[in-house]
Design an enzyme around this catalytic site. Structure first.
Site, mmCIF file in Angstrom:
data_model
loop_
_atom_site.group_PDB
_atom_site.id
_atom_site.type_symbol
_atom_site.label_atom_id
_atom_site.label_comp_id
_atom_site.label_asym_id
_atom_site.label_seq_id
_atom_site.Cartn_x
_atom_site.Cartn_y
_atom_site.Cartn_z
ATOM 1 N N GLY A 1 -5.506 8.067 -15.496
ATOM 2 C CA GLY A 1 -5.935 6.796 -15.240
ATOM 3 C C GLY A 1 -5.525 5.977 -13.427
ATOM 4 O O GLY A 1 -6.490 5.200 -12.685
ATOM 5 N N GLY B 1 -11.585 -16.958 8.939
ATOM 6 C CA GLY B 1 -11.292 -18.252 8.675
ATOM 7 C C GLY B 1 -11.416 -19.548 7.663
ATOM 8 O O GLY B 1 -10.661 -18.091 6.524
ATOM 9 N N GLU C 1 -0.452 0.543 -13.605
ATOM 10 C CA GLU C 1 -0.312 2.475 -14.288
ATOM 11 C C GLU C 1 0.934 2.469 -12.672
ATOM 12 O O GLU C 1 0.834 3.155 -12.048
ATOM 13 C CB GLU C 1 -1.480 2.358 -14.089
ATOM 14 N N ARG D 1 -22.032 -15.721 11.089
ATOM 15 C CA ARG D 1 -21.135 -16.864 12.110
ATOM 16 C C ARG D 1 -21.346 -16.458 13.473
ATOM 17 O O ARG D 1 -21.643 -15.728 13.884
ATOM 18 C CB ARG D 1 -19.426 -16.578 11.340
ATOM 19 N N ALA E 1 -0.724 0.043 -25.487
ATOM 20 C CA ALA E 1 0.539 -0.496 -25.588
ATOM 21 C C ALA E 1 1.966 -0.227 -25.271
ATOM 22 O O ALA E 1 2.425 0.799 -25.905
ATOM 23 C CB ALA E 1 0.541 -1.319 -26.976
ATOM 24 N N SER F 1 8.156 0.409 -15.556
ATOM 25 C CA SER F 1 8.654 1.650 -15.474
ATOM 26 C C SER F 1 9.219 2.896 -16.038
ATOM 27 O O SER F 1 8.757 4.311 -15.598
ATOM 28 C CB SER F 1 8.666 1.892 -13.513
ATOM 29 N N ILE G 1 -11.123 -12.879 10.029
ATOM 30 C CA ILE G 1 -12.486 -11.921 10.237
ATOM 31 C C ILE G 1 -13.233 -14.389 9.745
ATOM 32 O O ILE G 1 -13.981 -14.577 10.348
ATOM 33 C CB ILE G 1 -13.115 -11.115 9.095
#
Ligand code: FAD
Length: 403
Positions: free
Chosen positions: A254, A351, A375, A280, A133, A141, A349
């Site tokens: 992290g 659709g 982060e 497809r 926290a 920031s 790609i």
């Protein structure tokens, strides 16, 4: 797990058979346990804590810690590979697991023996969960701008303030809370902030609102409210007034994990689009036969591989105890932006099925927006890289600090 010697020209990446064997173990867990729940977690915006506990049972919450603390004694690269594989199945699940490390890592690096004995083993096994926290309504920031304060009376501290966007906040048993214990010093704004360990249910400590975000749904960060929460000196992690150092070092580690999340999303988008392009047909031809689709897939593959190499590079530097700060920021920017780009291309790609909420490609795009932000936003990473470049030149520009 440290950053000691300043090396910026070492590009060795060494992925061993042990790393690949570990990848298989994580992939099996991700495919069997996590992936079947991923869509439901996103749609219902709810993740059962049991999934994180199960990850703990197979060691995914303690990868880099020594066995005496319930860990696997593995390196940062192993952790990055694990996060990548988990993210391919569910970025929300990987984020919840990563957030646990934002408590266990600083505890391992800065905690005293008693704190490690009490919490680290249980965090590493998933018996308890952690939440980190720092962020507040007025400071993300700029961590030195936090307003939560811990007032000392005798040998006790009384914490008051409010935190927002806290991952695992409503699931955690133990919280690493940052609060100001003395006013900022002139020219050293980051001094005077202290890290405290606090347990769920402490009088005056309340879990507030859930915050709704576009991606990583199910992981839902929350607000935490502290109203004179009493803790003793034994709850202080590291030195009084030096909490920002603990936080920033934690975020350095992290950030490799967030980069690994980017790799996982970028790879997931590539695999989804590739699979679709051989299923497809349009105008009697598979999508993969069209050069326009081939070019997109090639670019996606390039982005995924570049991101993976940079992330493994940063993780290898960290594993070897070398300076990895600049590498981690470069990896985070590249991988999270590749995740966004690949998710977007997968949608194109595919659709109409790409924009449909049934197929999952749009989930990858939504998830990529969050990992670009937390982060340390990607712009804050750019500041970090510039600061590291300046350090290499022997000059120090004033630069923002990342969360
Ligand atoms: C899903 C989610 C989970 C999170 N989990 C946690 C958690 O567990 N614990 C925790 O403490 N926090 C957590 N956060 C908070 C997160 O770390 C912050 O949101 C992040 O650090 C950015 O802070 P901010 O949102 O206040 O943005 P701000 O700091 O207000 O920045 C706003 C914008 O300004 C830019 N900016 C800011 N300063 C500068 C500068 N000096 N130069 C150039 N550009 C600048 C930023 O790049 C950004 O684009 C979480 C956030 C999200 C969305």
């Amino acid at each position: 797990m440290s950053s000691t010697s300043p090396v910026s020209t070492d590009y060795s990446v060494s992925v061993s058979p042990e790393h690949e064997a570990y990848r298989k173990v994580v992939k099996e867990f991700a495919d069997k346990v996590v992936a079947p729940q991923a869509s439901r977690i996103d749609k219902e915006n709810q993740m059962d804590v049991s999934i994180i506990r199960k990850a703990g049972e197979i060691g995914l919450l303690g990868i880099p810690f020594p066995e005496e603390f319930g860990g696997a004694g593995a390196d940062d690269l192993t952790l990055a590979i694990a996060i990548e594989e988990l993210t391919k199945a569910s970025a929300a699940c990987a984020a919840a697991i990563s957030a646990n490390y934002l408590v266990s890592t600083p505890l391992y690096l800065y905690g005293n023996d008693l704190q490690k004995k009490k919490y680290l083993g249980r965090l590493a096994k998933g018996e308890i969960l952690g939440a980190h926290a720092m962020t507040e309504p007025g400071a993300g920031s700029d961590v030195a701008g936090i307003k939560t304060r811990a007032e000392k009376k005798g040998e006790r501290y009384y914490i008051s303030g409010r935190k927002v966007f806290i991952t695992n906040g409503d699931k955690a048993d133990v919280f690493l809370v940052f609060a100001r214990t003395s006013p900022p010093e002139p020219g050293r704004r980051h001094r005077g902030i202290t890290a405290f360990l606090l347990e769920k249910g402490a009088p005056g400590f309340k879990i507030g609102e859930r915050l709704q975000v576009i991606g990583l749904r199910g992981e839902h960060p929350v607000e935490l409210i502290f109203d004179g929460v009493e803790v003793g000196e034994e709850s202080v992690v590291g030195e009084v007034g030096r909490g920002v150092r603990i936080a920033l070092n934690t975020y350095d580690h992290g950030r490799i994990g967030v980069a690994a999340q980017g790799v996982g999303l970028a790879q997931a988008a590539l695999e989804q689009a590739l699979k679709y392009s051989v299923q497809r047909q349009t105008f009697d031809n598979y999508l993969l036969s069209y050069q326009q689709v081939q070019f997109k897939l090639a670019e996606m593959a390039a982005a995924a591989h570049t991101s993976r190499l940079l992330t493994y590079w940063a993780a290898t530097l960290a594993s070897r105890g070398l300076d990895f700060v600049k590498a981690a920021s470069i990896a985070k920017i590249t991988a999270t932006e590749s995740a966004e780009k690949n998710a977007h291309m997968a949608m194109l790609i595919m659709g109409a099925y790409g924009v449909s909420t049934e197929m999952g490609a749009e989930r990858l795009l939504r998830d990529s927006q969050v990992i670009k932000t937390y982060e340390g936003t990607n712009d804050i990473q750019r500041l970090t890289i510039a600061k590291e470049l300046a350090k290499e030149l022997g000059v120090l520009p004033s630069a923002g600090q990342a969360n």
